[in-house]
Each structure stands twice: as C-alpha cells, then as structure tokens.
Design an enzyme around this catalytic site. Structure first.
Site, PDB file in Angstrom:
ATOM      1  N   LYS A  41      11.517  43.164  44.858  1.00 11.41           N
ATOM      2  CA  LYS A  41      10.055  43.188  44.928  1.00 11.41           C
ATOM      3  C   LYS A  41       9.545  43.411  46.348  1.00 11.41           C
ATOM      4  O   LYS A  41       8.531  44.077  46.554  1.00 11.41           O
ATOM      5  CB  LYS A  41       9.480  41.889  44.352  1.00 11.41           C
ATOM      6  CG  LYS A  41       9.653  41.767  42.841  1.00 11.41           C
ATOM      7  CD  LYS A  41       8.956  40.532  42.297  1.00 11.41           C
ATOM      8  CE  LYS A  41       9.078  40.471  40.782  1.00 11.41           C
ATOM      9  NZ  LYS A  41       8.371  39.296  40.214  1.00 11.41           N
ATOM     10  N   LYS A  78      14.145  50.149  32.448  1.00  7.11           N
ATOM     11  CA  LYS A  78      13.632  49.118  31.562  1.00  7.11           C
ATOM     12  C   LYS A  78      12.139  49.339  31.306  1.00  7.11           C
ATOM     13  O   LYS A  78      11.392  49.720  32.196  1.00  7.11           O
ATOM     14  CB  LYS A  78      13.854  47.742  32.197  1.00  7.11           C
ATOM     15  CG  LYS A  78      13.547  46.564  31.294  1.00  7.11           C
ATOM     16  CD  LYS A  78      13.893  45.264  32.002  1.00  7.11           C
ATOM     17  CE  LYS A  78      13.546  44.066  31.135  1.00  7.11           C
ATOM     18  NZ  LYS A  78      13.849  42.788  31.832  1.00  7.11           N
ATOM     19  N   LYS A 134       5.554  46.813  32.374  1.00 11.61           N
ATOM     20  CA  LYS A 134       4.103  46.939  32.462  1.00 11.61           C
ATOM     21  C   LYS A 134       3.674  47.499  33.812  1.00 11.61           C
ATOM     22  O   LYS A 134       2.516  47.874  33.989  1.00 11.61           O
ATOM     23  CB  LYS A 134       3.436  45.591  32.201  1.00 11.61           C
ATOM     24  CG  LYS A 134       3.954  44.435  33.027  1.00 11.61           C
ATOM     25  CD  LYS A 134       3.504  43.109  32.412  1.00 11.61           C
ATOM     26  CE  LYS A 134       4.222  41.927  33.026  1.00 11.61           C
ATOM     27  NZ  LYS A 134       3.972  40.684  32.291  1.00 11.61           N
TER      28      LYS A 134
END
Length: 332
Positions: free
Chosen positions: A111, A194, A197
């Site tokens: 991240k 994957k 969202k």
C-alpha cells in the site's frame, strides 16, 4: 460455543469477490460459532477517506451483510469506532509487538509502495489494531483468506508475547478458519488480478449493488479467449479468464469446477456467459433488492449498529479491564 471475529473495511462497493470470499462464508459459520462481525472504519482511515463517503460506505456494507444473511439479532454486527476498547488495547499491543514484526508485513509495503516515508503511522501500525480487534473479544477463530494469514500470525505472536511478558495465560491463540472451497475471484478484465473495488474500471467487478442489466452487461463484456470451454480443470491452467468465469459459476452454484466443465465442455463462451448471467442474477438479485430497501432506511441500519456496539462493548470492556490490571494501570 467458540467465538469468531471478522471485519471488513467500509471503503467502497462490496463486490462479488467480497461476497464469495467472505460474507457468504460468514453467513454459514453463524450456525456453528458465536460471531462478532465488524465494519472496521478505524482501519479505513489509514488511507484518507472522504468523511461523507465513509459514513455512506459503513451503512452500505452493513446493509450488504444483513441482506446476504448475517443475523444481527443472534450475532453481533457493529462498526469498530463505536467500541473504544479496540483502540485502547491496540496501544497496549503497540508496546508489546516488535518493530521487526511490522517491518515484515507485506500489505504495508504494497500500500505504501515507494512512498513509505509519506505513509501514515496508522498504515504502518494497523496490524496491531487488527490484533486488538480479535483479542479484545478473546476470539478463538478468525476466517482468513490468503492475504490475511500474516496478520493472524501477528495476532498469535502478540498474544503469546503478552502472556509470556506478564506471566499469564490470558489471551487465546486464535486459530484460522480457511473455507474448504475458498474461491479467489479475479478481475473480469484481467484473470491474473484479484477482483478489487480499487480497480479503475467498474467493468472489472460485479458489485453487490448492481442490478440485473448491469450484471448482464459486465459478464457479456468479461474478457475471455477464442477457444470453447475445455473438458478438464487442468486445461484451465493456462487460461486465466476462462478459469475465473468457471470458478465464479462453480462458487455461485456450490459445485466443483469439474462439474461445471462436465456440463459446459465444448460450448462457446457466449452460451456459457448467458447461463452465468442467469445464475448471478438469481443469487445477487434478492441481495441487491434488500440492500436498496435497507439503504432507504438509514435510521434502521444505525439502530442495528448501535445495538451491536452495545453488545460488543459488553464483551470487550471487562476483558480490557483485566488487561489494564495485568499491565499495572492504576484504576482507583
């Protein structure tokens, strides 16, 4: 009865991967465990969130879980920030867990990327909050996917070190629950990624808020290859998009991939996609309708979460008090 804790971040639309990979399994686990389900809104702000979006998304995730079958009367459903014990125990764990453990956390690296010096302290330390989420309820089991195993190991290490540091047998070492037929749902635009969202293309995923026409359009546009469906599961290994669609059909129908191929082998994708559309609409349609009904009644959702938070606090607060006594905090 053994106790499960599981949480989901309210950071955007719930999608098919969330449903098949987590929520549907939670619904099934309700029959065998005492369950505590949580919208982890404190985790969500480790990356900046628009406050209005966070409020909306928290209610929407709650609505999705209830619509999918989470029983908020029998079990506990709430949002994390309503129960102060999560943050309070997390600070204790900040002083128990070691920096070397956090340095090994792959999700922070993913991240933060190349800009880790500019990342928030919360993004770095949130695994300790995740440990607190689990252990403040003395949860015995945690449903985990492949990308969460490392966090559960940290929770176990932290519990073990706390017990060792203070000479107690206080926290259990929570065990993972790995669904026997876990489905890793991939992007409809790229079978090697994957479903997420955060993907820029809405056509990469089927949202739980999508209506029948939108589901049909996304499946029709889903990436495939020019060959018909194969006869064996092994033949899917070099065909990621085909493998993904077959896997989605298998998961939605509670079948193995081999059974799906036995039915559709040799057929073109156009025919298979129509069958998949009908199946997806039959499963997600009622959930979508119930979500819309619930989102039209935000006061009802808020009342469910408020009651859930009260019940969660009734479990967590006495455990935190014991922790404070063990650590040596004076509470006159």
């Amino acid at each position: 009865m053994q106790r499960i804790f599981s949480g989901v971040q309210p950071t955007g639309n719930l999608h098919l991967g969330n449903y098949l990979g987590a929520i549907r399994n939670w619904v099934r686990l309700q029959h065998d465990y005492e369950c505590i389900f949580c919208m982890v809104d404190m985790h969500a702000i480790t990356l900046w969130q628009d406050p209005k979006d966070l409020l909306h998304n928290t209610r929407e995730v709650a609505a999705g879980m209830i619509a999918a079958g989470v029983d908020s009367e029998k079990h506990v459903l709430f949002n994390q920030s309503m129960v102060p014990a999560h943050a309070q125990l997390a600070w204790v764990f900040n002083c128990v867990a070691r920096i070397g453990w956090l340095n090994r956390m792959t999700q922070f690296k993913d991240k933060a990327g190349k800009h880790k010096e500019n990342a928030s302290v919360g993004l770095y330390a949130y695994p300790n909050l995740m440990s607190a989420d689990i252990l403040v309820y003395k949860a015995t089991h945690v449903p985990v996917g492949e990308d969460q195993k490392q966090h559960l190991e940290l929770a176990r290490d932290t519990a073990q070190k706390f017990n060792s540091d203070y000479g107690v047998e206080f926290f259990p070492l929570p065990e993972p629950i790995i669904p026997g037929a876990a489905r890793r749902v991939m992007s409809l635009r790229d079978g090697t990624k994957k479903m997420s969202k955060s993907d820029e293309s809405d056509y990469s995923r089927i949202n739980m808020t999508d209506d029948a026409d939108t589901i049909a359009l996304k499946i029709r546009k889903a990436k495939t290859d020019p060959h018909p469906l194969p006869e064996t599961v092994g033949a899917l290994e070099e065909r990621p998009e085909a493998d993904n669609l077959v896997g989605i059909f298998a998961a939605l129908s509670d079948l193995e991939k081999a059974a799906v191929l036995e039915r559709f082998a040799g057929q073109p994708f156009s025919q298979f996609k129509q069958e998949l559309t009908d199946l997806a609409v039959s499963v997600l349609g009622p959930i979508n309708a119930e979500m819309k009904r619930l989102m039209a009644e935000p006061d009802h959702i808020d009342a469910v979460l408020r009651r859930g938070a009260e019940r969660a606090d009734a479990i967590a607060a006495p455990i935190l008090r014991e922790v404070y006594d063990i650590v040596g905090f004076l509470r006159p």
